[in-house]
Scaffold this motif. Structure first.
Motif, PDB file in Angstrom:
ATOM      1  N   MET A 133       3.940  -1.047  -5.235  1.00 51.77           N
ATOM      2  CA  MET A 133       2.863  -2.022  -5.016  1.00 51.77           C
ATOM      3  C   MET A 133       3.545  -3.180  -3.975  1.00 51.77           C
ATOM      4  SD  MET A 133       0.103  -1.334  -6.018  1.00 51.77           S
ATOM      5  CE  MET A 133      -0.838  -3.169  -5.282  1.00 51.77           C
ATOM      6  N   VAL A 176       1.319   5.246  -7.243  1.00 48.18           N
ATOM      7  CA  VAL A 176       0.346   4.339  -6.823  1.00 48.18           C
ATOM      8  C   VAL A 176       0.390   4.170  -4.937  1.00 48.18           C
ATOM      9  CG1 VAL A 176       1.221   2.209  -6.436  1.00 48.18           C
ATOM     10  CG2 VAL A 176       1.828   2.957  -8.625  1.00 48.18           C
ATOM     11  N   LYS A 189      -2.623   4.219  -3.189  1.00 48.40           N
ATOM     12  CA  LYS A 189      -3.358   2.536  -2.017  1.00 48.40           C
ATOM     13  C   LYS A 189      -4.064   3.001  -0.619  1.00 48.40           C
ATOM     14  CE  LYS A 189       0.596   0.520  -1.418  1.00 48.40           C
ATOM     15  NZ  LYS A 189       1.703  -0.628  -0.813  1.00 48.40           N
ATOM     16  N   VAL A 231      -9.660   0.904  -2.261  1.00 49.41           N
ATOM     17  CA  VAL A 231      -8.981  -0.190  -2.375  1.00 49.41           C
ATOM     18  C   VAL A 231      -8.323  -0.195  -1.239  1.00 49.41           C
ATOM     19  CG1 VAL A 231      -5.378  -0.380  -2.773  1.00 49.41           C
ATOM     20  CG2 VAL A 231      -7.283   1.323  -4.584  1.00 49.41           C
ATOM     21  N   ARG A 248      -8.225  -4.697  -1.268  1.00 51.34           N
ATOM     22  CA  ARG A 248      -7.494  -6.004  -0.481  1.00 51.34           C
ATOM     23  C   ARG A 248      -8.139  -6.697   1.046  1.00 51.34           C
ATOM     24  NH1 ARG A 248      -2.708  -2.031   1.618  1.00 51.34           N
ATOM     25  NH2 ARG A 248      -2.111  -3.868   2.123  1.00 51.34           N
ATOM     26  N   ARG A 291      -2.897  -8.417  -5.771  1.00 50.13           N
ATOM     27  CA  ARG A 291      -1.921  -7.288  -5.952  1.00 50.13           C
ATOM     28  C   ARG A 291      -2.077  -7.119  -7.517  1.00 50.13           C
ATOM     29  NH1 ARG A 291       3.659  -8.187  -2.905  1.00 50.13           N
ATOM     30  NH2 ARG A 291       2.486  -6.568  -0.490  1.00 50.13           N
ATOM     31  N   ILE A 297      -5.845   0.656  -9.089  1.00 47.99           N
ATOM     32  CA  ILE A 297      -4.913   1.986  -8.895  1.00 47.99           C
ATOM     33  C   ILE A 297      -4.359   2.736 -10.306  1.00 47.99           C
ATOM     34  CG2 ILE A 297      -2.616   2.095  -8.627  1.00 47.99           C
ATOM     35  CD1 ILE A 297      -2.802   0.712  -6.142  1.00 47.99           C
TER      36      ILE A 297
END
Length: 277
Positions: A98, A157, A161, A166, A170, A176, A184
């Motif tokens: 992350m 991950v 992402k 995802v 964002r 996060r 996730i």
């Protein structure tokens, strides 16, 4: 064309066998026909009978009762190890994936340090530092295996992402922590569960092996590795004392490995598509 069954017979048999071992681990003290710690020197090395279906050992303890009670010790230790390993893998791998950047690099270099040493050798080193005993064995095995899980979690991950949902989260300004837990983590858990199932047999071998060496569970606690160690001196005259706990370890490893293979096949879309399932 004959339809492909959802579960093959070998997988179903492995599942039943694994469920049986888990049942023994949960209800071992209730299901054991005798006290696994009760010493009866007057009936040492008793042959198989209705009273003692698998006979008794060199101290007159019922072998079947010790096998049943040993399932809780061995599989309980495995469950504790996997809980620690998965927790560490999720924490380190999730943080690295992350955040990225220097934190990712530092954490992955730390993983590389742990991955350069064979897991069993590293576990022996950890026990040398922590001391013997079941709790220290659990900690040692977990510390020698977490890096594999962290690497896998990080890769998952990084792949997740890039998914559109995802990226949309964002762009919408989601923090996060929320992105990881809501978008996730659900994609990381299934392959991690398959890996953990595959590792049950591997971890059971570690627990039993370290106990056999006298570094893990200590006598007179019933545990499969301890039982094999106790029976070493009588192998040539009473080989069944070694065979029964060895057979329990072998069956548990085979059952959970086969179950883990089937679970991995079902949860891996690429492998499933390749096989035409």
């Amino acid at each position: 064309m004959r339809p492909v069954p959802l579960i093959s017979r070998p997988v179903a048999f492995a599942g039943l066998l694994a469920a049986g071992f888990l049942l023994l681990a949960l209800l071992g003290p209730v299901m054991a026909p005798h006290d696994p710690l009760a010493v009866d020197l007057a009936h040492r090395f008793a042959p198989a009978s209705l009273l003692h279906p698998l006979g008794t050992d060199h101290l007159g303890r019922d072998i079947l009762s010790r096998l049943v009670a040993g399932a809780r010790t061995t599989l309980g230790a495995v469950l504790a190890v996997l809980t620690l390993v998965v927790a560490l893998g999720l924490a380190v791998g999730g943080l690295a994936g992350m955040l990225g950047g220097r934190i990712d690099t530092a954490l992955m270099r730390l993983c590389d340090v742990f991955l350069t040493v064979p897991t069993f050798v590293l576990a022996l080193f950890m026990i040398g530092a922590l001391g013997t005993g079941l709790a220290n064995v659990v900690a040692a095995i977990a510390l020698s295996h977490w890096a594999w899980y962290a690497r896998i979690v990080r890769g998952l991950v990084l792949e997740l992402k890039t998914r559109d949902y995802v990226l949309a989260a964002r762009i919408a300004g989601a923090p996060r922590r929320a992105i990881f837990s809501e978008h996730i983590l659900p994609g990381v858990v299934p392959p991690l569960a398959a890996l953990a199932t595959l590792d049950i047999g591997h971890m059971a071998l570690h627990v039993a092996g370290l106990s056999f060496l006298g570094l893990g569970v200590q006598p007179p606690t019933p545990e499969w590795g301890v039982m094999i160690n106790d029976a070493r001196a009588f192998f040539w005259t009473r080989p069944l004392l070694v065979v029964w706990p060895g057979l329990a370890i072998a069956l548990a490893v085979l059952a959970f490995n086969r179950l883990g293979d089937a679970l991995r096949d079902r949860l891996d879309p690429a492998l499933t598509a390749e096989r035409g399932l």
